[in-house]
Write a protein that holds these residues in place. Structure first.
Motif, PDB file in Angstrom:
ATOM      1  N   UNK A 205       0.825  -1.207   0.000  1.00 44.54           N
ATOM      2  CA  UNK A 205       0.000   0.000   0.000  1.00 44.54           C
ATOM      3  C   UNK A 205       0.860   1.258   0.000  1.00 44.54           C
ATOM      4  N   UNK A 206       2.034   1.196   0.678  1.00 43.06           N
ATOM      5  CA  UNK A 206       2.801   2.421   0.893  1.00 43.06           C
ATOM      6  C   UNK A 206       3.737   2.752  -0.275  1.00 43.06           C
ATOM      7  N   UNK A 207       4.474   1.748  -0.797  1.00 44.51           N
ATOM      8  CA  UNK A 207       5.528   2.046  -1.761  1.00 44.51           C
ATOM      9  C   UNK A 207       5.148   1.609  -3.160  1.00 44.51           C
ATOM     10  N   UNK A 208       5.830   2.228  -4.163  1.00 48.03           N
ATOM     11  CA  UNK A 208       5.690   1.786  -5.543  1.00 48.03           C
ATOM     12  C   UNK A 208       6.432   0.464  -5.721  1.00 48.03           C
ATOM     13  N   UNK A 209       5.965  -0.418  -6.682  1.00 47.79           N
ATOM     14  CA  UNK A 209       6.614  -1.731  -6.809  1.00 47.79           C
ATOM     15  C   UNK A 209       8.067  -1.676  -7.235  1.00 47.79           C
ATOM     16  N   UNK A 210       8.500  -0.552  -7.823  1.00 53.35           N
ATOM     17  CA  UNK A 210       9.908  -0.559  -8.220  1.00 53.35           C
ATOM     18  C   UNK A 210      10.758   0.368  -7.375  1.00 53.35           C
ATOM     19  N   UNK A 211      10.274   0.752  -6.195  1.00 53.99           N
ATOM     20  CA  UNK A 211      11.097   1.620  -5.355  1.00 53.99           C
ATOM     21  C   UNK A 211      12.039   0.772  -4.508  1.00 53.99           C
ATOM     22  N   UNK A 212      13.143   1.416  -4.064  1.00 57.01           N
ATOM     23  CA  UNK A 212      14.185   0.684  -3.333  1.00 57.01           C
ATOM     24  C   UNK A 212      13.634   0.127  -2.026  1.00 57.01           C
ATOM     25  N   UNK A 213      12.795   0.927  -1.334  1.00 57.55           N
ATOM     26  CA  UNK A 213      12.264   0.492  -0.036  1.00 57.55           C
ATOM     27  C   UNK A 213      11.419  -0.764  -0.163  1.00 57.55           C
TER      28      UNK A 213
END
Lengths: 121, 289
Positions: free
Chosen positions: B163-171
């Motif tokens: 829910x929080x991050x985009x699927x390709x973000x580092x986190x």
């Protein structure tokens, strides 16, 4: 719809917010209307106070701004300066002039400060 | 090939209706009872299975995004006029979030495109999404993740992460990898079995060839089909390894496939042999009965 004689549409800043906390909405409205009263459409927002990351947020609905300018809207100076800073318009000449004036004033102050120091020693 | 992979992964995820439709935190309502004929009950179970398949759709697995570093203009004349950055966002409703113009004018007069974190933050400010906070909650820090794993709440963490991050973000990628590593270390595969994160976990493990623990777990729970699916997937992803070639030569299926795989690729050979032996003894005793 009220008909104005010789009036034109303007894209300008409408002030809102609370005491000691301004907040501007970028708005397409008739020139003759009061600053905060009925407008055609809100086309963006500008928050003059910086936030926790030390940024000033400006939102611009580019598609609708293009539409209103196409309909012959005038743009006021603060909005022109903002759009110039954003890159959508070329940089406003007053921004450049103010920057140069500030630089000259600071240079003068630095020179006078160093002149005062040297006789004082 | 992707279709086949998807089918294998979804077969392995399993369809435990009881777990998928476990009561989530909702408003309290008194339970409703309906009287149905057998046909209507069959209809209702069919619809429930379809809904469960929808819920079990796997979130996308992408590689890490590259940082944006594009300077649009340099106006050194403006240096020193401002002490603050200006962030300009394009609020047109009809542009997709990926293609929005988000531009930053630094106090040094440089006009550049915003970084991915600034982009995510601005899009959340102007177009708030449910379940996303402006600042990522402290649960995603490493120390707090270890506490959560000790309490066995892996799927809650993964749902929050989606829910929080985009699927390709580092986190996103970091949190997912840490969750999968922890599950692999403590062999807690069953937590994710009927959730939509199972496919992602299997993909991660097969790409890094750490499938032994998962195999042992499957054999111990007598899920032979899932074990064969896993090995088929392994062969599709690594067609050059020894076990793939041997399996093609011998055309092995079922338990033989597992034995071939075990001899060539596995690291915990002893454990897998033990588990297989136990399974075969159990089969033999039940057949004798």
């Amino acid at each position: 719809m009220k008909n104005y004689h010789g009036g034109h549409i303007a894209i300008r800043l409408a002030l809102g917010g609370c005491a000691n906390r301004p907040f501007f909405r970028i708005v397409a409205a008739y020139n003759k209307r009061a600053r905060d009263s009925k407008y055609f459409e809100q086309v963006g927002c500008y928050d003059p106070l910086p936030n926790s990351h030390n940024e000033k947020l400006v939102g611009l609905n580019i598609e609708r701004i293009k539409h209103w300018i196409g309909c012959g809207a005038h743009v006021t100076k603060p909005v022109e300066k903002l759009l110039g800073l954003s890159g959508f318009f070329p940089l406003h000449p007053m921004t450049i002039t103010n920057a140069e004036r500030l630089r000259k004033r600071r240079a003068l102050k630095a020179i006078t400060a160093s002149e005062e120091e040297t006789p004082g020693d | 090939m992707d279709e086949l992979v998807q089918r294998l992964l979804s077969k392995m995820t399993g369809l435990d209706l009881q777990k998928v439709f476990r009561p989530i935190k909702q408003e309290l309502k008194p339970p409703t009872y309906k009287l149905m004929t057998e046909k209507q009950l069959a209809e209702a179970t069919r619809k429930a299975i379809e809904e469960a398949k929808e819920l079990l759709k796997m979130p996308p697995v992408l590689s890490e995004r590259e940082p944006i570093d594009d300077v649009l203009a340099e106006d050194r004349i403006l240096e020193g006029t401002e002490t603050v950055k200006y962030v300009f966002t394009d609020i047109t409703y009809s542009t997709p979030h990926r293609e929005r113009f988000i531009i930053v004018r630094e106090p040094s007069g440089v006009l550049r495109k915003a970084t991915w974190e600034e982009r995510d933050w601005m899009i959340q400010v102007y177009f708030p999404r449910e379940g996303r906070k402006l600042v990522p909650p402290p649960i995603f820090k490493d120390e707090n993740l270890t506490t959560v794993f000790r309490e066995d709440r892996h799927e809650d963490v993964l749902n929050l992460c989606i829910a929080q991050f985009e699927p390709d973000s580092a986190n996103y990628i970091r949190v997912h990898h840490q969750t999968y590593e922890d599950i692999d270390k403590h062999a807690k595969y069953d937590h994710l079995r009927s959730t939509r994160h199972f496919g992602g976990m299997v993909w991660y493990l097969v790409n890094r060839k750490k499938t032994d623990g998962l195999l042992i777990d499957m054999i111990q729970r007598n899920l032979m089909d899932d074990a064969t699916c896993l090995i088929n997937l392994y062969h599709i992803l690594h067609p050059d390894c020894q076990s793939a070639k041997e399996a093609k030569e011998q055309e092995a299926h079922g338990v033989d496939l597992i034995k071939v795989f075990m001899k060539t690729e596995a690291k915990k050979v002893g454990y897998i042999e033990l588990a297989l032996q136990a399974y075969q003894e159990a089969l033999a005793s039940s057949a004798a009965l």
